[in-house]
Every structure is written in structure tokens, then in C-alpha cells.
Design a protein around this motif. Structure first.
Motif, PDB file in Angstrom:
ATOM      1  N   ILE A  17      14.284  28.985  35.016  1.00 25.29           N
ATOM      2  CA  ILE A  17      13.367  29.602  33.855  1.00 25.29           C
ATOM      3  C   ILE A  17      14.459  30.536  33.227  1.00 25.29           C
ATOM      4  CG2 ILE A  17      12.151  31.501  34.305  1.00 25.29           C
ATOM      5  CD1 ILE A  17      10.963  30.264  36.651  1.00 25.29           C
ATOM      6  N   CYS A  18      14.686  30.669  32.223  1.00 25.46           N
ATOM      7  CA  CYS A  18      15.581  30.449  31.325  1.00 25.46           C
ATOM      8  C   CYS A  18      15.490  32.601  31.203  1.00 25.46           C
ATOM      9  CB  CYS A  18      16.605  30.054  30.551  1.00 25.46           C
ATOM     10  SG  CYS A  18      16.475  28.766  30.695  1.00 25.46           S
ATOM     11  N   VAL A  19      16.015  33.182  31.039  1.00 27.14           N
ATOM     12  CA  VAL A  19      15.901  34.805  30.704  1.00 27.14           C
ATOM     13  C   VAL A  19      16.797  35.085  28.325  1.00 27.14           C
ATOM     14  CG1 VAL A  19      15.645  37.409  30.816  1.00 27.14           C
ATOM     15  CG2 VAL A  19      15.464  35.190  32.559  1.00 27.14           C
ATOM     16  N   LEU A  40      11.355  34.639  27.893  1.00 25.04           N
ATOM     17  CA  LEU A  40      11.841  33.486  28.780  1.00 25.04           C
ATOM     18  C   LEU A  40      11.623  32.328  28.166  1.00 25.04           C
ATOM     19  CD1 LEU A  40       8.907  34.393  31.418  1.00 25.04           C
ATOM     20  CD2 LEU A  40      11.439  34.932  31.651  1.00 25.04           C
ATOM     21  N   ILE A 169      13.359  38.444  38.710  1.00 23.24           N
ATOM     22  CA  ILE A 169      12.289  37.917  39.434  1.00 23.24           C
ATOM     23  C   ILE A 169      11.100  38.646  39.845  1.00 23.24           C
ATOM     24  CG2 ILE A 169      11.870  37.404  42.487  1.00 23.24           C
ATOM     25  CD1 ILE A 169      14.835  37.644  42.393  1.00 23.24           C
ATOM     26  N   ILE A 172       8.524  37.717  36.632  1.00 28.73           N
ATOM     27  CA  ILE A 172       8.304  36.271  36.273  1.00 28.73           C
ATOM     28  C   ILE A 172       7.574  35.834  37.330  1.00 28.73           C
ATOM     29  CG2 ILE A 172       8.950  34.461  36.304  1.00 28.73           C
ATOM     30  CD1 ILE A 172      12.497  34.635  35.580  1.00 28.73           C
ATOM     31  N   LEU A 178       7.526  31.373  41.462  1.00 28.73           N
ATOM     32  CA  LEU A 178       8.569  30.894  42.046  1.00 28.73           C
ATOM     33  C   LEU A 178       7.980  30.075  43.439  1.00 28.73           C
ATOM     34  CD1 LEU A 178      10.846  34.493  40.906  1.00 28.73           C
ATOM     35  CD2 LEU A 178      10.410  32.103  40.088  1.00 28.73           C
ATOM     36  N   ASP A 182      13.701  26.827  42.712  1.00 22.15           N
ATOM     37  CA  ASP A 182      13.712  27.247  41.306  1.00 22.15           C
ATOM     38  C   ASP A 182      14.934  28.134  41.147  1.00 22.15           C
ATOM     39  OD1 ASP A 182      11.629  26.037  41.121  1.00 22.15           O
ATOM     40  OD2 ASP A 182      10.706  28.161  40.852  1.00 22.15           O
ATOM     41  N   ILE A 184      17.205  30.977  37.818  1.00 22.16           N
ATOM     42  CA  ILE A 184      16.826  31.533  37.172  1.00 22.16           C
ATOM     43  C   ILE A 184      18.123  31.838  36.311  1.00 22.16           C
ATOM     44  CG2 ILE A 184      16.086  33.607  36.332  1.00 22.16           C
ATOM     45  CD1 ILE A 184      14.451  34.257  38.309  1.00 22.16           C
ATOM     46  N   THR A 186      20.238  34.250  33.823  1.00 23.76           N
ATOM     47  CA  THR A 186      19.771  35.478  33.606  1.00 23.76           C
ATOM     48  C   THR A 186      20.497  36.458  32.439  1.00 23.76           C
ATOM     49  OG1 THR A 186      21.766  36.207  34.751  1.00 23.76           O
ATOM     50  CG2 THR A 186      19.355  35.770  36.290  1.00 23.76           C
TER      51      THR A 186
END
Ligand SMILES: O=C([O-])CC(=O)C(=O)O
Ligand SMILES: [Mg+2]
Length: 220
Positions: A17-19, A40, A169, A172, A178, A182, A184, A186
Motif C-alpha cells: 500500500i503506497c502513500v 493511497l 496505519i 489505512i 492490514l 503487508d 506500507i 510512506t
């Protein structure tokens, strides 16, 4: 079957999961507004690439950018995790690159289309060795850097993040549960720029970890 080891989380096939736009200086350099909520998007596990294998320029792109980012590896899954408990869900960290076909992303943005081909192609997520949680006591205060052919292009500190690791966290997990394994990503500080075939990328987090990747064109 051998027990799964979180220190090889990229082999687990879990989601990334990309921010986006989590650093004001990077949002500004691409002329984007400063977000009031995290932006996201996702990469598939097939995006992972490890040192020793090259980053491949997608055939459809002529403007591949590097984005150096702190990755957070989830050790305990959860839904609607409160910020106060968020760090209990972290197993560790990794240094990551969010490789981005910027020309395709610009086209998608102008057409209002999703970023999938700009962000989620094979080798779009180079990842370092796993960094156990204890080695980064404060993920909100580590320096990230990236060099291309020995020239410093990105240098930033996670203290510049708009949304902190616990906030991300919690945010999302309200919408996307989650799971253990996984990752992330940031967001990236300023200094993103194009890389070419044969370039050598080197990136690091303080003196905690560093990694090297070569850029190549696929032969198909
Ligand atoms: O493509 C972008 O600029 C958004 C992004 O991933 C970031 O800010 O890290
Ligand atoms: Mg990014």
C-alpha cells in the motif's frame, strides 16, 4: 513446509500500500496540492525486486523516476487500528523505491485515470533487507537518501512527513484490513528525477541500511 519468516516478507505475496504526496516539498515539485487526507494506491507483490536483479524500464515509458521511501512492514494484521496501538502492528521496516513511469502518470492524471501502469509494473518496488523494528526506534526521524551514478538526488528526513506512521496505519486499516507481511510505502521527499538504462542507483536510511540497483531495458 518451512515456517515463513517475516524477514523475507517480499516472498509472502502480500499487498503493498503506497502513500502519495506525504512530503510537502515533493507535492510542490510536481505542482500537486498539499493533501488533507492520505493519497493511497497499490502495487502488486510482483512489483518487488531485490538487489542483484535490475530495475526494468517499462517499454511504454520514456521518463522513469526514482522515489526513495521508508517502508513499514506489518507484523500483526488488523482492521480499524487505533493510532495509539498502531506501532504494535509493526514488525520492522525496509528501504524501498517507488519507481514511477512519470510520463504515464501525467497522462493518467490528465485523463482522470488510475495510476496502475505508472506505478505497479514489474520491478517497480525495489526493496532492501528487512530492518527489525528495534533498529529504528523513531520512524518519524530517519534520513533517507538516494544517489544516481554517485550524484545525490534525494535527501530528506521522515520528520517532514505530513502523516505519521501511526496515523497512516490507523487511516489505512479503517478501509483496507492490514495483514501480516503487508508493506506500507510512506511517500517520498523532494528530488525525484529520471533514470536511464545503465544508471546505478544507491539509496540508504541513515547508516542503518543501503542498497544498489542497476537500471536496464527489458529484452522483450
Ligand atoms: O507519484 C507521486 O508523486 C506520489 C507518490 O508516490 C509520492 O509522493 O511518493
Ligand atoms: Mg511514492
Amino acid at each position: 513446509m518451512a515456517a515463513r519468516n517475516i524477514s523475507r516478507f517480499w516472498e509472502w505475496g502480500r499487498k503493498i500500500i503506497c502513500v502519495g504526496r506525504n512530503y510537502a516539498d515533493h507535492a510542490k515539485e510536481l505542482k500537486n496540492a498539499i493533501p488533507t487526507e492520505p493519497v493511497l494506491f497499490l502495487k502488486p507483490p510482483s512489483a518487488y525486486v531485490r538487489e542483484g536483479s535490475p530495475i526494468l524500464v517499462p517499454l511504454y515509458s520514456s521518463n522513469l523516476h526514482h522515489e526513495v521511501e521508508l517502508g513499514v512492514v506489518i507484523g500483526k494484521g488488523g482492521t480499524a487500528i487505533p493510532q495509539s496501538a498502531a506501532m504494535e502492528h509493526v514488525a520492522g521496516y525496509a528501504l524501498c523505491l517507488d519507481m514511477t513511469a512519470r510520463d504515464i502518470q501525467d497522462e493518467c492524471k490528465s485523463k482522470g485515470l488510475p495510476w496502475t501502469l505508472a506505478k505497479a509494473f514489474n520491478t517497480s518496488c525495489p526493496v532492501s533487507d528487512f530492518i527489525p523494528k528495534e533498529r529504528i526506534p523513531d520512524p518519524g526521524n530517519v534520513k533517507l537518501w538516494l544517489k544516481v551514478n554517485d550524484q545525490l538526488r534525494q535527501s530528506g528526513c521522515t520528520s517532514q512527513m505530513i502523516f505519521s506512521v501511526p496515523y497512516l496505519i490507523s487511516y489505512i486499516s479503517d478501509f483496507i484490513s492490514l495483514e501480516e507481511g503487508d508493506l506500507i510505502l510512506t511517500g517520498t521527499p523532494k528530488g525525484v528525477s529520471a533514470v536511464q538504462e545503465h544508471d546505478e542507483l544507491q539509496a540508504g536510511i541513515d547508516d542503518i541500511v543501503s542498497m544498489n540497483f542497476k537500471v536496464e531495458r527489458p529484452d522483450h
